[in-house]
Enzyme design. Structure first.
Site, short mmCIF file in Angstrom:
data_model
loop_
_atom_site.label_atom_id
_atom_site.label_comp_id
_atom_site.label_asym_id
_atom_site.label_seq_id
_atom_site.Cartn_x
_atom_site.Cartn_y
_atom_site.Cartn_z
N ASP A 180 6.26 12.05 -5.77
CA ASP A 180 7.00 11.27 -4.79
C ASP A 180 6.01 10.68 -3.75
O ASP A 180 4.98 10.15 -4.11
CB ASP A 180 8.10 12.11 -4.13
CG ASP A 180 9.09 11.27 -3.33
OD1 ASP A 180 9.97 10.65 -3.95
OD2 ASP A 180 8.96 11.23 -2.10
N TYR A 314 8.77 5.39 5.12
CA TYR A 314 8.96 4.29 4.17
C TYR A 314 8.67 2.94 4.84
O TYR A 314 8.08 2.04 4.22
CB TYR A 314 10.38 4.30 3.61
CG TYR A 314 10.59 5.37 2.57
CD1 TYR A 314 10.54 5.07 1.21
CD2 TYR A 314 10.83 6.69 2.94
CE1 TYR A 314 10.73 6.05 0.26
CE2 TYR A 314 11.02 7.68 1.99
CZ TYR A 314 10.97 7.36 0.64
OH TYR A 314 11.14 8.33 -0.30
N HIS A 370 12.35 15.39 -10.72
CA HIS A 370 11.58 14.89 -9.59
C HIS A 370 10.90 15.99 -8.78
O HIS A 370 9.78 15.81 -8.31
CB HIS A 370 12.52 14.09 -8.68
CG HIS A 370 11.84 13.26 -7.65
ND1 HIS A 370 11.05 12.18 -7.97
CD2 HIS A 370 11.83 13.35 -6.30
CE1 HIS A 370 10.59 11.64 -6.86
NE2 HIS A 370 11.04 12.32 -5.83
#
Length: 406
Positions: A180, A314, A370
Site C-alpha cells: 500500500d 494522499y 491487501h
C-alpha cells in the site's frame, strides 16, 4: 536502543474512552435501501453490530495492555524544511547478533500493528533461515507519530524521515518491506537512499506508473496487442474494475482531505464505516473478529494527530491529484522482490511493475490480500527469509549482517 529514544507506553486517558462511548451512544445512522448489501458501501447491519460492540463490549484497556507488550519508542526526527517530528516506532530486536535490520512500513488504512503477527517469524534465529531486527514506525500523522504542520510533506519527506530513523538506530544499512502506501514510500527510499543505505526491498503490492512510449516503448507497444492478448486483456479488466469501482476514497482523500477530516474526527461511526469497508473488501477470506476490527479502528480514533490527519497523505503524495503517486521517481538497481497475493485489489499488468527496479525475487501465493502481513504473516515472513537468506538472490546485501548466528 540508543539513549535519545524514549520508551513509549500507550495510555489513552479515561476521559477519551468515555467520550468515545458517549459519541457511539448518540450516533445517528443513515437509511439503507432494501437489498443494498455491499453495493452502496458498508452495510447498515454490519456497522450497527460493530458500533454496538465497540460501545458495550470491546475492551480497549485489554487491547492497550497487549499493545504495550511490544517494545515501542518515540524520538525526534529533523526533516528538512519541516522542523522536528516526534516519531513513534516499534523496535523488536532479534537475539541473533547479526540479524538483518528490517524497516517495515504500513499504509492506509493500516498501522504499525500490521507487523505484530510476523514478529515471531522474523526475529527467530535458526541455521535454516535468517533473523531480522524489526523497526516498524507509525507514518507521520498516523497512530502515535506527530503529524506535519506544513503543507508539502510528500514522498521524499516520508523517505527522509524513515531513513534518518534507521540511521539514528545504528542501522546505516538495512532492508525494507511494505505494501500500500508503504510500497509507495519504499519507492522513494529506493530512489533517494538506495545502495548507500537501502540494500534491498520486498513489496507485497507491486505497482508503478502506466508505461508510455517514451518511458518504456516495448511495454507500451505490448498494450497495442490488447485485442489479441487474453492475459493482458484480463489484467487490464481487473485494473479498470478497481479504477472505476473502488477509487472513490482515493479521489476524496487526494483532493479534499480536510472536508472529509471533519467527519472522521467527530464521528466514530463515520470512521468505522470508512475504514471497515476497506478491511472487508481488500482481504481474502480472512475471518475478521469484532475485537480485531475495533482494535484496528481504535488505533485511528485514539491517534495522536486525530482521525482526520492521516488522509492528507494522499493529497501530498499526488499534489492534490495533479500527478501520480510516483512523482520524480525512476527505475533503480536496488534488489527488489515482489510478493503476489491473489486477493490484492490493487492490481495492474505485471509488466508495469518491472519498471520499478531490478527484480531479483518473486513469489506467488495461494491465499491472502491487501493486508498480507496481517492475513498471511508466515507466508510474507517466509518471502523475506527466502529473498535475504542463504541461497537467496539478496543474501548478504547488508555487509556483516546476514541474519545467522556466528
Amino acid at each position: 536502543m540508543t539513549n535519545w529514544a524514549k520508551p513509549f507506553t500507550l495510555a489513552v486517558p479515561d476521559a477519551d474512552v468515555d467520550l468515545l462511548r458517549a459519541k457511539l451512544e448518540l450516533a445517528t445512522l443513515p437509511h439503507e435501501l432494501d437489498g443494498a448489501g455491499w453495493k452502496y458501501g458498508a452495510p447498515l447491519a454490519d456497522i450497527q453490530r460493530l458500533a454496538e460492540y465497540w460501545k458495550s463490549t470491546f475492551d480497549w484497556r485489554k487491547a492497550e495492555r497487549s499493545i504495550n507488550e511490544l517494545p515501542q519508542f518515540t524520538t525526534d526526527i529533523e526533516v528538512d524544511g519541516f522542523g522536528s517530528l516526534n516519531i513513534h516506532f516499534l523496535h523488536q530486536k532479534s537475539e541473533v547478533e547479526n540479524a538483518i535490520p528490517l524497516l517495515f512500513v504500513h499504509g492506509w488504512p493500516g498501522h504499525f500493528l500490521e507487523v505484530r503477527k510476523m514478529l515471531p517469524y522474523l526475529t527467530a534465529g535458526s541455521p535454516d533461515h535468517p533473523a531480522f531486527h524489526v523497526v516498524a514506525p507509525s507514518l507521520p500523522g498516523f497512530g502515535f507519530s506527530e503529524a506535519p504542520s506544513k503543507p508539502g510533506f510528500a514522498g521524499p519527506q516520508y523517505a527522509e524521515t524513515f531513513n534518518k530513523l534507521m540511521v539514528s538506530l545504528g542501522y546505516d544499512e538495512y532492508v525494507y518491506q511494505g505494501g500500500d502506501l508503504g510500497h509507495i514510500v519504499g519507492i522513494y527510499v529506493a530512489n533517494l537512499y538506495g545502495h548507500k543505505h537501502l540494500k534491498g526491498w520486498l513489496s507485497n503490492m507491486p505497482m508503478y506508473r502506466v508505461p508510455t512510449v517514451f518511458s518504456n516503448p516495448l511495454i507500451f507497444l505490448k498494450l497495442l496487442t490488447y485485442p489479441f492478448n487474453k492475459s493482458l486483456r484480463d489484467q487490464l479488466t481487473v485494473a479498470n474494475r478497481f479504477r472505476t469501482g473502488e477509487m472513490g476514497y482515493f479521489m476524496v482523500q487526494a483532493t479534499v482531505p480536510q472536508t472529509l477530516g471533519y467527519s472522521l474526527a467527530d464521528s466514530p461511526v463515520g470512521l468505522l464505516a470508512w475504514i471497515y469497508e476497506k478491511l472487508h473488501k481488500a482481504v481474502g477470506n480472512y475471518p475478521w473478529t469484532e475485537d480485531e476490527v475495533l482494535e484496528w479502528i481504535s488505533i485511528y480514533w485514539f491517534s495522536r494527530a486525530g482521525p482526520g490527519a492521516n488522509v492528507r497523505m494522499y493529497y501530498e503524495l499526488t499534489g492534490g491529484n495533479s500527478h501520480d503517486l510516483f512523482e520524480g521517481t525512476r527505475w533503480t538497481s536496488v534488489p527488489l522482490g515482489f510478493a503476489w497475493f491473489p486477493q490484492e485489489p490493487v492490481r495492474f499488468p505485471r509488466s508495469w511493475a518491472y519498471l520499478l527496479g531490478k527484480v531479483v525475487f518473486e513469489s506467488e501465493h495461494e491465499a491472502g490480500g491487501h493486508f498480507a502481513a496481517f492475513e498471511q504473516p508466515e507466508a510474507l515472513a517466509g518471502d523475506l527469509r527466502k529473498m535475504f537468506g542463504r541461497g537467496g538472490p539478496a543474501y548478504g546485501v547488508v555487509p556483516g549482517k546476514d541474519g545467522y548466528q556466528v
